[in-house]
Design a protein around this motif. Structure first.
Motif, mmCIF file in Angstrom:
data_model
loop_
_atom_site.group_PDB
_atom_site.id
_atom_site.type_symbol
_atom_site.label_atom_id
_atom_site.label_comp_id
_atom_site.label_asym_id
_atom_site.label_seq_id
_atom_site.Cartn_x
_atom_site.Cartn_y
_atom_site.Cartn_z
ATOM 1 N N LEU A 53 35.777 37.354 39.877
ATOM 2 C CA LEU A 53 35.532 36.621 38.630
ATOM 3 C C LEU A 53 36.385 37.113 37.454
ATOM 4 C CD1 LEU A 53 31.602 36.440 38.719
ATOM 5 C CD2 LEU A 53 33.197 34.709 39.523
ATOM 6 N N GLU A 54 37.559 37.639 37.750
ATOM 7 C CA GLU A 54 38.362 38.196 36.662
ATOM 8 C C GLU A 54 38.744 37.119 35.638
ATOM 9 O OE1 GLU A 54 41.712 40.638 37.856
ATOM 10 O OE2 GLU A 54 42.553 40.511 35.835
ATOM 11 N N ASN A 55 39.187 35.969 36.126
ATOM 12 C CA ASN A 55 39.589 34.898 35.202
ATOM 13 C C ASN A 55 38.413 34.391 34.377
ATOM 14 O OD1 ASN A 55 42.210 35.042 36.044
ATOM 15 N ND2 ASN A 55 41.941 33.479 37.655
ATOM 16 N N GLU A 56 37.274 34.203 35.044
ATOM 17 C CA GLU A 56 36.076 33.731 34.335
ATOM 18 C C GLU A 56 35.671 34.732 33.255
ATOM 19 O OE1 GLU A 56 36.569 33.736 37.564
ATOM 20 O OE2 GLU A 56 35.781 31.935 38.525
ATOM 21 N N MET A 57 35.749 36.012 33.595
ATOM 22 C CA MET A 57 35.389 37.030 32.621
ATOM 23 C C MET A 57 36.347 37.022 31.434
ATOM 24 S SD MET A 57 32.665 38.771 33.167
ATOM 25 C CE MET A 57 31.623 39.693 34.296
ATOM 26 N N ARG A 58 37.626 36.828 31.724
ATOM 27 C CA ARG A 58 38.606 36.787 30.635
ATOM 28 C C ARG A 58 38.296 35.644 29.678
ATOM 29 N NH1 ARG A 58 42.396 40.475 31.060
ATOM 30 N NH2 ARG A 58 42.878 41.308 33.118
ATOM 31 N N GLU A 59 37.829 34.519 30.252
ATOM 32 C CA GLU A 59 37.519 33.349 29.447
ATOM 33 C C GLU A 59 36.439 33.657 28.399
ATOM 34 O OE1 GLU A 59 35.709 28.923 30.253
ATOM 35 O OE2 GLU A 59 36.558 30.015 31.966
ATOM 36 N N TRP A 60 35.496 34.528 28.738
ATOM 37 C CA TRP A 60 34.353 34.779 27.848
ATOM 38 C C TRP A 60 34.385 36.178 27.222
ATOM 39 C CZ3 TRP A 60 31.900 30.595 26.452
ATOM 40 C CH2 TRP A 60 31.893 29.494 27.322
ATOM 41 N N SER A 61 35.491 36.898 27.397
ATOM 42 C CA SER A 61 35.575 38.237 26.801
ATOM 43 C C SER A 61 36.720 38.278 25.804
ATOM 44 C CB SER A 61 35.849 39.289 27.881
ATOM 45 O OG SER A 61 34.892 39.228 28.903
ATOM 46 N N ASP A 62 36.602 39.140 24.805
ATOM 47 C CA ASP A 62 37.703 39.324 23.870
ATOM 48 C C ASP A 62 38.821 40.110 24.535
ATOM 49 O OD1 ASP A 62 36.759 38.552 20.855
ATOM 50 O OD2 ASP A 62 35.090 39.036 22.197
ATOM 51 N N GLU A 63 38.414 40.990 25.452
ATOM 52 C CA GLU A 63 39.408 41.776 26.158
ATOM 53 C C GLU A 63 38.794 42.259 27.463
ATOM 54 O OE1 GLU A 63 41.147 44.715 23.568
ATOM 55 O OE2 GLU A 63 42.084 45.755 25.270
ATOM 56 N N VAL A 64 39.604 42.277 28.507
ATOM 57 C CA VAL A 64 39.108 42.745 29.808
ATOM 58 C C VAL A 64 40.023 43.850 30.315
ATOM 59 C CG1 VAL A 64 38.711 42.127 32.231
ATOM 60 C CG2 VAL A 64 38.080 40.526 30.428
ATOM 61 N N VAL A 65 39.408 44.929 30.777
ATOM 62 C CA VAL A 65 40.165 45.991 31.423
ATOM 63 C C VAL A 65 39.711 46.073 32.866
ATOM 64 C CG1 VAL A 65 40.393 48.499 31.571
ATOM 65 C CG2 VAL A 65 40.680 47.347 29.377
ATOM 66 N N VAL A 66 40.666 46.136 33.778
ATOM 67 C CA VAL A 66 40.325 46.259 35.194
ATOM 68 C C VAL A 66 40.643 47.676 35.647
ATOM 69 C CG1 VAL A 66 40.869 45.443 37.531
ATOM 70 C CG2 VAL A 66 40.742 43.812 35.623
ATOM 71 N N MET A 67 39.698 48.284 36.332
ATOM 72 C CA MET A 67 39.888 49.644 36.841
ATOM 73 C C MET A 67 39.634 49.634 38.350
ATOM 74 S SD MET A 67 40.200 51.366 33.845
ATOM 75 C CE MET A 67 40.141 53.039 34.409
ATOM 76 N N THR A 68 40.513 50.216 39.120
ATOM 77 C CA THR A 68 40.246 50.356 40.558
ATOM 78 C C THR A 68 40.422 51.819 40.966
ATOM 79 O OG1 THR A 68 42.519 49.666 40.950
ATOM 80 C CG2 THR A 68 40.824 48.004 41.298
ATOM 81 N N ASP A 69 39.663 52.187 41.999
ATOM 82 C CA ASP A 69 39.723 53.567 42.488
ATOM 83 C C ASP A 69 41.127 53.897 42.991
ATOM 84 O OD1 ASP A 69 37.089 53.503 41.946
ATOM 85 O OD2 ASP A 69 36.367 53.827 43.997
ATOM 86 N N ASP A 70 41.782 52.877 43.607
ATOM 87 C CA ASP A 70 43.077 53.143 44.230
ATOM 88 C C ASP A 70 44.251 52.619 43.399
ATOM 89 O OD1 ASP A 70 42.783 50.446 44.528
ATOM 90 O OD2 ASP A 70 42.876 50.437 46.720
ATOM 91 N N GLY A 71 43.962 52.040 42.257
ATOM 92 C CA GLY A 71 45.036 51.543 41.408
ATOM 93 C C GLY A 71 45.684 50.254 41.893
ATOM 94 N N SER A 72 45.053 49.581 42.873
ATOM 95 C CA SER A 72 45.662 48.370 43.437
ATOM 96 C C SER A 72 45.571 47.180 42.483
ATOM 97 C CB SER A 72 45.027 48.031 44.787
ATOM 98 O OG SER A 72 43.623 47.906 44.647
ATOM 99 N N SER A 73 44.726 47.273 41.483
ATOM 100 C CA SER A 73 44.684 46.257 40.432
ATOM 101 C C SER A 73 44.331 46.963 39.137
ATOM 102 C CB SER A 73 43.644 45.186 40.776
ATOM 103 O OG SER A 73 43.545 44.285 39.694
ATOM 104 N N GLY A 74 44.875 46.465 38.036
ATOM 105 C CA GLY A 74 44.606 47.096 36.751
ATOM 106 C C GLY A 74 45.036 48.549 36.777
ATOM 107 N N ARG A 75 44.185 49.410 36.216
ATOM 108 C CA ARG A 75 44.542 50.815 36.164
ATOM 109 C C ARG A 75 43.740 51.603 37.182
ATOM 110 N NH1 ARG A 75 43.655 50.865 30.681
ATOM 111 N NH2 ARG A 75 42.611 52.866 30.880
#
Lengths: 270, 495
Positions: A141-163
């Motif tokens: 739901l990353e896109n949906e969340m972006r639609e309703w958030s002022d800012e979205v940060v993505v964090m992954t344990d392995d760094g495969s997406s976001g930080r």
């Protein structure tokens, strides 16, 4: 019997269902959940309602295949029927204009967080969202969340997406940068525990939504007992959302393992 | 009331009954000993959760037992029945071998005769008021066994008669919850011509009859036949529907419902709030019984798990405690122990249940009450610390109050603890109706005669009003509510 109208596989183990349930679509509020059952010998399984469409008379559910019952649900396709579906249950999220909201979602917990983010945004709040998971394919739901958030940060344990990093690291960045009025965190119990510890440091009021073991979901069995501020509460009727700083997370983690032996046996059997 | 008395007298004076009464001298009737119920042997029945303990009476046994009944001029047994069944009439029909007629008589008064014949505490109701006991100090007529016989006979004959219903009046009413009070209400309202829908939150109809009472005491198939009966009369059932949540009372009013009967039960288990009560392996009797009875967790093809224990302690002394402890024995426990804070004499469970439990090897640790549970290395309950009690002065209930014996604490090895110390009213419905007057116990306040709540179109009965009682008292409430709602609706919409 409720018909599955559409199904999408969000990742290998996570599926999204659009299900016919006109009355629930109309009466549900963010934070409510349903209990459903697949098959005549199926288990009753609580799932938070992600979204609804009153005109089409549908609700959206997202489920991760983690055991026998969620596995059975994930095998269903559009056109199939859910044997039993009841709701909306649980208290709705207290949506109000608080100012700035920090929303923290972990793994499939992003699904129940979505309607809350949307509702807080619609209520006129600024919303900063952190989505976290083990790896890229578990970020939903990353896109949906972006639609309703002022800012979205993505964090992954392995760094495969976001930080690369933990949800709490993303959270602290926002906390240090913005004046956060309230926080809501949903994900695995261990993730919510650490989110609670983090926000407590900064004295930010924090709600979490618990996904405890339940049978009936209407207050009858007490399997969902949780200690909040030293008192036993029932997640199904007193929750599922509670003040994160008052929850006995260690007891909660222990209780979530209550049927571990039985669950492992069932998984290896099927 | 006089009308009812006149009707009873009239029925008593029909020729077949007069002849039957005169056909056997009274002293021959009173010389017959009370029938003994055949039971499956304890060592056999504890092997199965579904094996019914009581076998029922044969036709011969039933006719002989029915012959004991004196067909009294003043049948006090009826006064002992919360739904006022015309007991002598159905008993004499059995004596006359008109078994199907006897079943029809029962169904005039009760929506669930096969259920009541099994789970009613007759020894405290109709049988307590029987002439034999009151006047002769002899064992009463086995009214409960006979009720069960007639209902079972009809079911097994395949000639199930659907009671007559009045022509439809087009007025819609709803029952909330599908336990005994609602079913009794629904049965009476459908007979009066109303359009009746029963709303149930769970995926099965029957309430406590399905999720609570185990199959060895009340087979689900017996409940299902009674439900079929109600369906046959035209009652509509909606499961997976939480009134107040799925749709509000206002929504239902818009759909045309003119009045509601709330029989949502006392679905909130009580705990003692002692240390360790939230350990894994400590659960409510509601949870344990629901997993087994409703979810079939003990069967290998069920997806629902249930914790099995080798050393099971059940806290409490009521019927539910007996159901839970006997279930644990059937699921393979080596020791199944009742822990009750008073003595056997004060135990609220039915005598029959206590006797059956004793026969099945259930241990009774009376005059003891848990004060703490301790975990093993994995966090599962391993020990119960019990405070020994003695009996003191009688309390408000008239039973002697348990008083702790200072310093007398024992530890018991356990791996499963089932808490069966009662239930509180389910708060779901009241939470949806802010205008509804509640008592300080969280029960719905009603006029005791009419079962009408502070909201005129809402009636209530069963455990949501009583806070925890019996199937038959709930059914009595349902009947009274139906009669009074009928009057209310007739005045409001018909006259």
């Amino acid at each position: 019997m409720n018909k599955i109208i559409e199904k999408y596989n969000l990742s290998e183990n996570v599926a999204k269902f659009i299900i016919e349930a006109p009355m629930i679509a109309k009466s549900r509020k963010p934070g409510n959940f349903v209990i459903l059952r697949v098959g005549e010998k199926g288990e009753r399984m609580p799932l938070t309602i992600v979204d609804s469409d009153i005109e089409k008379g549908t609700i959206t559910l997202i489920v991760q295949n983690v055991g026998v019952s969620s596995g059975k649900l994930c095998k269903l396709e559009a056109g199939d029927f859910i044997t039993d579906l009841v709701g909306p249950l649980g208290k709705a999220t207290h949506i109000h204009k608080a100012g700035t909201i920090l929303a923290l979602g972990g793994g499939v917990g992003i699904a129940p967080l979505y309607p809350i983010v949307k509702a807080f945004k619609q209520a006129g709040n600024r919303v900063f969202t952190v989505l976290a998971a083990r790896s890229k394919d578990l970020i939903i739901l990353e896109n949906e969340m972006r639609e309703w958030s002022d800012e979205v940060v993505v964090m992954t344990d392995d760094g495969s997406s976001g930080r690369k990093g933990l949800v709490t690291e993303g959270a602290e960045e926002f906390i240090k940068r913005e004046k956060i009025d309230e926080c809501v965190a949903i994900g695995p119990a261990i993730m919510m525990k650490f989110c609670a510890l983090t926000t407590k440091k900064y004295d930010i009021p924090t709600q979490v939504s618990l996904n405890t073991i339940m049978v009936d979901g209407t207050g009858m069995c007490g399997a969902c007992r949780v200690t909040v501020n030293g008192e036993t509460k029932f997640t199904c009727i007193d929750g599922p959302e509670f003040n994160a700083h008052q929850i006995d997370f260690d007891e909660l983690l222990q209780r979530l393992r209550a049927y571990k032996t039985e669950e492992d046996q069932a998984k290896s059997k099927k | 009331m006089t009308d009812n008395k006149d009707k009873l007298t009239q029925e008593r004076n029909v020729s077949w009954r007069v002849e039957l009464r005169n056909s056997v001298p009274a002293k021959d009737r009173t010389a017959i000993p009370r029938v003994k119920m055949t039971e499956v042997e304890p060592q056999d029945r504890i092997k199965s959760q579904t094996c019914e303990v009581n076998c029922g009476l044969s036709s011969e046994q039933a006719v002989i037992e029915a012959r004991r009944c004196m067909d009294c001029v003043n049948p006090t047994c009826i006064e002992g029945c919360p739904v006022s069944i015309n007991i002598p009439k159905f008993v004499k029909q059995i004596e006359a071998q008109k078994f199907l007629d006897a079943a029809a008589t029962l169904k005039e008064y009760s929506a669930l005769p096969a259920v009541c014949g099994r789970v009613c505490p007759q020894e405290k109701q109709c049988e307590l008021r029987c002439f034999y006991l009151e006047k002769m100090k002899k064992e009463p007529v086995a009214i409960g066994y006979l009720e069960r016989f007639a209902a079972d006979y009809e079911r097994q004959s395949g000639k199930i008669q659907i009671p007559k219903v009045a022509a439809g009046n087009g007025i819609k009413v709803a029952a909330i919850g599908s336990g005994p009070s609602s079913l009794s209400f629904a049965g009476d309202m459908i007979k009066l011509g109303y359009e009746v829908t029963v709303f149930e939150a769970l995926h099965e109809i029957g309430g406590v009859l399905k999720y609570g009472i185990p199959e060895f005491r009340l087979p689900n198939s017996v409940v299902d036949v009674e439900l079929e009966n109600l369906r046959g009369m035209g009652v509509n059932f909606e499961k997976n529907f939480v009134v107040g949540r799925t749709a509000s009372f206002e929504d239902l009013k818009e759909l045309g419902y003119k009045a509601f009967f709330v029989g949502s039960g006392a679905g909130l288990p009580n705990f003692m709030n002692i240390p360790g009560e939230n350990l894994n392996g400590v659960m409510s009797s509601n949870e344990y019984l629901t997993r087994v009875n409703l979810m079939y967790a003990n069967q290998s093809d069920s997806d629902t798990p249930v914790m099995l224990g080798k050393r099971v302690a059940v806290i409490g002394g009521g019927n539910t405690a007996m159901d839970a402890v006997r279930t644990s024995k059937r699921l393979g426990a080596e020791r199944s122990i009742i822990i009750y804070r008073r003595s056997l004499e004060e135990m609220p469970a039915r005598l029959e249940e206590i006797k059956h439990a004793q026969e099945e090897g259930i241990e009774f640790m009376n005059l003891a009450s848990p004060i703490e549970y301790k975990p093993d290395a994995n966090g599962r309950v391993a020990k119960a610390r019990l405070q020994r009690m003695q009996l003191g002065e009688p309390d408000a209930s008239g039973r002697r109050r348990p008083v702790p014996i200072d310093g007398d604490i024992v530890e018991l090895d356990v791996d499963l603890v089932i808490v069966a110390i009662g239930v509180s009213p389910n708060p779901l419905i009241p939470a949806c109706l802010p205008g509804l007057k509640m008592t300080r116990y969280g029960t719905i306040e009603v006029n005791e005669e009419t079962m009408q709540s502070s909201v005129p179109e809402i009636f209530a009965g069963g455990d949501i009003v009583r806070g925890g009682a019996t199937v038959i008292l709930a059914m009595g409430d349902g009947r009274r509510a139906a009669a009074c709602m009928h009057r209310y609706l007739q005045e409001k919409y018909v006259k």
